[in-house]
Design an enzyme around this catalytic site. Structure first.
Site, PDB file in Angstrom:
ATOM      1  N   ARG A  85       0.812  -1.226   0.000  1.00  0.00           N
ATOM      2  CA  ARG A  85       0.000   0.000   0.000  1.00  0.00           C
ATOM      3  C   ARG A  85       0.842   1.271   0.000  1.00  0.00           C
ATOM      4  O   ARG A  85       0.602   2.200  -0.778  1.00  0.00           O
ATOM      5  CB  ARG A  85      -0.908   0.036   1.247  1.00  0.00           C
ATOM      6  CG  ARG A  85      -2.135  -0.797   1.131  1.00  0.00           C
ATOM      7  CD  ARG A  85      -2.479  -1.435   2.444  1.00  0.00           C
ATOM      8  NE  ARG A  85      -1.500  -2.468   2.737  1.00  0.00           N
ATOM      9  CZ  ARG A  85      -1.618  -3.734   2.313  1.00  0.00           C
ATOM     10  NH1 ARG A  85      -2.679  -4.104   1.670  1.00  0.00           N
ATOM     11  NH2 ARG A  85      -0.675  -4.635   2.546  1.00  0.00           N
ATOM     12  N   THR A  86       1.778   1.359   0.918  1.00  0.00           N
ATOM     13  CA  THR A  86       2.463   2.634   1.115  1.00  0.00           C
ATOM     14  C   THR A  86       3.288   3.003  -0.119  1.00  0.00           C
ATOM     15  O   THR A  86       3.203   4.117  -0.628  1.00  0.00           O
ATOM     16  CB  THR A  86       3.352   2.573   2.372  1.00  0.00           C
ATOM     17  OG1 THR A  86       2.574   2.031   3.437  1.00  0.00           O
ATOM     18  CG2 THR A  86       3.848   3.951   2.761  1.00  0.00           C
ATOM     19  N   LYS A 115      26.506  -3.616   0.695  1.00  0.00           N
ATOM     20  CA  LYS A 115      27.979  -3.538   0.649  1.00  0.00           C
ATOM     21  C   LYS A 115      28.538  -2.807   1.858  1.00  0.00           C
ATOM     22  O   LYS A 115      29.733  -2.561   1.952  1.00  0.00           O
ATOM     23  CB  LYS A 115      28.422  -2.801  -0.620  1.00  0.00           C
ATOM     24  CG  LYS A 115      27.929  -3.404  -1.912  1.00  0.00           C
ATOM     25  CD  LYS A 115      28.363  -2.508  -3.093  1.00  0.00           C
ATOM     26  CE  LYS A 115      27.407  -2.625  -4.257  1.00  0.00           C
ATOM     27  NZ  LYS A 115      27.528  -1.501  -5.183  1.00  0.00           N
ATOM     28  N   ARG A 136      11.046   3.842   3.735  1.00  0.00           N
ATOM     29  CA  ARG A 136      10.655   2.906   4.802  1.00  0.00           C
ATOM     30  C   ARG A 136      11.908   2.175   5.248  1.00  0.00           C
ATOM     31  O   ARG A 136      12.689   1.698   4.412  1.00  0.00           O
ATOM     32  CB  ARG A 136       9.616   1.901   4.290  1.00  0.00           C
ATOM     33  CG  ARG A 136       9.384   0.758   5.264  1.00  0.00           C
ATOM     34  CD  ARG A 136       8.211  -0.104   4.876  1.00  0.00           C
ATOM     35  NE  ARG A 136       6.964   0.616   5.068  1.00  0.00           N
ATOM     36  CZ  ARG A 136       5.765   0.060   4.931  1.00  0.00           C
ATOM     37  NH1 ARG A 136       5.662  -1.214   4.583  1.00  0.00           N
ATOM     38  NH2 ARG A 136       4.664   0.770   5.127  1.00  0.00           N
ATOM     39  N   HIS A 164       4.660   5.489  11.788  1.00  0.00           N
ATOM     40  CA  HIS A 164       4.175   5.391  10.406  1.00  0.00           C
ATOM     41  C   HIS A 164       3.237   6.597  10.223  1.00  0.00           C
ATOM     42  O   HIS A 164       2.017   6.458  10.151  1.00  0.00           O
ATOM     43  CB  HIS A 164       3.447   4.067  10.206  1.00  0.00           C
ATOM     44  CG  HIS A 164       3.247   3.662   8.772  1.00  0.00           C
ATOM     45  ND1 HIS A 164       3.398   4.540   7.708  1.00  0.00           N
ATOM     46  CD2 HIS A 164       2.892   2.466   8.224  1.00  0.00           C
ATOM     47  CE1 HIS A 164       3.155   3.886   6.577  1.00  0.00           C
ATOM     48  NE2 HIS A 164       2.848   2.640   6.857  1.00  0.00           N
TER      49      HIS A 164
HETATM   50  N1   CP Z   1      -0.367  -0.285   5.866  1.00  0.00           N
HETATM   51  C1   CP Z   1       0.851  -0.458   5.303  1.00  0.00           C
HETATM   52  O1   CP Z   1       1.839   0.197   5.675  1.00  0.00           O
HETATM   53  O2   CP Z   1       0.863  -1.382   4.318  1.00  0.00           O
HETATM   54  P1   CP Z   1       2.135  -1.794   3.463  1.00  0.00           P
HETATM   55  O3   CP Z   1       3.105  -2.465   4.416  1.00  0.00           O
HETATM   56  O4   CP Z   1       1.612  -2.717   2.407  1.00  0.00           O
HETATM   57  O5   CP Z   1       2.731  -0.543   2.911  1.00  0.00           O
END
Ligand code: CP
Length: 338
Positions: A85-86, A115, A136, A164
């Site tokens: 999703r993100t 590396k 991320r 998040h």
């Molecule tokens: N909700 C969420 O962060 O989903 P993903 O891990 O698929 O990005």
């Protein structure tokens, strides 16, 4: 209109006024300036959230008006952990706004991190290639470190077990669209609350609004962190903890926010097995909830929500995921002058 404090304001107000006068060329009038970096939900204010959601609604109503908002910009997505999703909603948002995207979806293995390159060195290189960096990372302090070294805007797409922030924004937006408010709500957070970053960011964001209360439902080895409980106590916000997901609780809540037991974040298999499969939301349980209550989940799910709940009128988790596109478009549109 709410104006961000100048210390948080990336675009100058004068630039915004100039853009308003330039609508013929750019086709969209943006009066929203995002903070330079979005790295923690602790940066949010009620004014920022209100203004972001007003822009989100505007984009949602007329997405075509914003198709050139990021024309000529390059957005980099660096993902050191898996994502559906993100990453894809951010990349889709960038493309719809006219930007181009460069990406490494498994940066842990396929970037020079393998590396031995430090995170800081990687970011200092990538900022030469992109106008905005979305990352991320598996370490709790990664977003904090990133925003310290970067001069281009940085967006945290999930850092370790604690933050998040853009998920919290789309969660709040989903709640706001449903109830027309973000206060006076009782929210049950269910699942791996110790290791679940979405719950920390959501609860911290909801603490900004009056009279919200929380029920934390988790297996004994996955209870919410003491730091979060201290924050709630210091702010005199009501919460209770339990390990039971039952009718007596579900009858009282406006939102049940389910989360996955995150196998990948447990220290060992035995601990994971102690938590797994304990808290399952069935249709029978959901039918005990108030008619206007909703079921949310940041997704992905494993077994914690029965698929039969998908057809229940209270289920909102797929709508929630789709709202992510609009909210992330609004976040990125705020970088028009980046
Ligand atoms: N909700 C969420 O962060 O989903 P993903 O891990 O698929 O990005």
């Amino acid at each position: 209109m709410y104006i961000l404090p100048s210390s948080l304001c990336y675009n100058r107000i004068s630039r915004k006024l100039r853009d308003a006068g330039d609508a013929g060329r750019n086709r969209c009038i943006l009066q929203f300036a995002i903070m330079k970096h979005v790295y923690s939900s602790e940066q949010f204010t009620t004014g920022f959230i209100t203004e972001l959601f007003a822009l989100t609604d505007k984009i949602r109503a007329n997405p075509g008006d914003f198709q050139d908002a990021l024309k000529g910009k390059v957005i980099a997505t660096l993902f050191y952990e898996p994502s559906t999703r993100t990453r894809l909603s951010f990349e889709s948002a960038a493309v719809i706004l006219g930007a181009q995207v460069i990406s490494t979806e498994n940066a842990r293995e396929f970037s020079s991190a393998i590396k031995g390159e430090t995170l800081e060195d990687t970011l200092k290189v990538v900022e030469g290639y992109a106008d905005v960096i979305i990352m991320r990372h598996f370490e709790d302090d990664s977003a904090e470190r990133a925003q310290k070294v970067l001069s281009v805007p940085f967006i945290n797409a999930g850092s370790g077990k604690r933050e998040h922030p853009t998920q919290a924004l789309l969660d709040l937006y989903t709640i706001y669209r449903e109830f027309g408010r973000l206060n006076n709500l009782r929210v049950a957070c269910v699942g791996d609350l110790l290791r679940g970053r979405t719950v920390y960011s959501l609860v911290k964001s909801m603490m900004l609004f009056e009279n919200n209360s929380f029920i934390f439902i988790a297996p004994e080895n996955s209870r919410i962190h003491a730091d979060m409980k201290n924050k709630l106590n210091m702010s005199n916000i009501d919460f209770i903890e339990t390990d039971m997901l039952d009718e007596s609780i579900l009858r009282k809540v406006d939102v049940v926010y389910m989360t996955r037991i995150q196998k990948e974040r447990f220290d060992n298999e035995a601990e994971y097995l102690r938590a797994k499969g304990k808290l399952i939301l069935t249709n029978k349980l959901v039918n005990c909830m108030k008619d206007d209550a909703i079921v949310m989940h940041p997704l992905p799910r494993v077994d914690e929500i029965d698929v039969e709940v998908d057809a229940n009128p209270r289920a909102r988790y797929f709508t929630q995921a789709h709202n992510g596109l609009w909210v992330r478009m609004a976040i990125l549109a705020g970088y028009k002058n980046a």
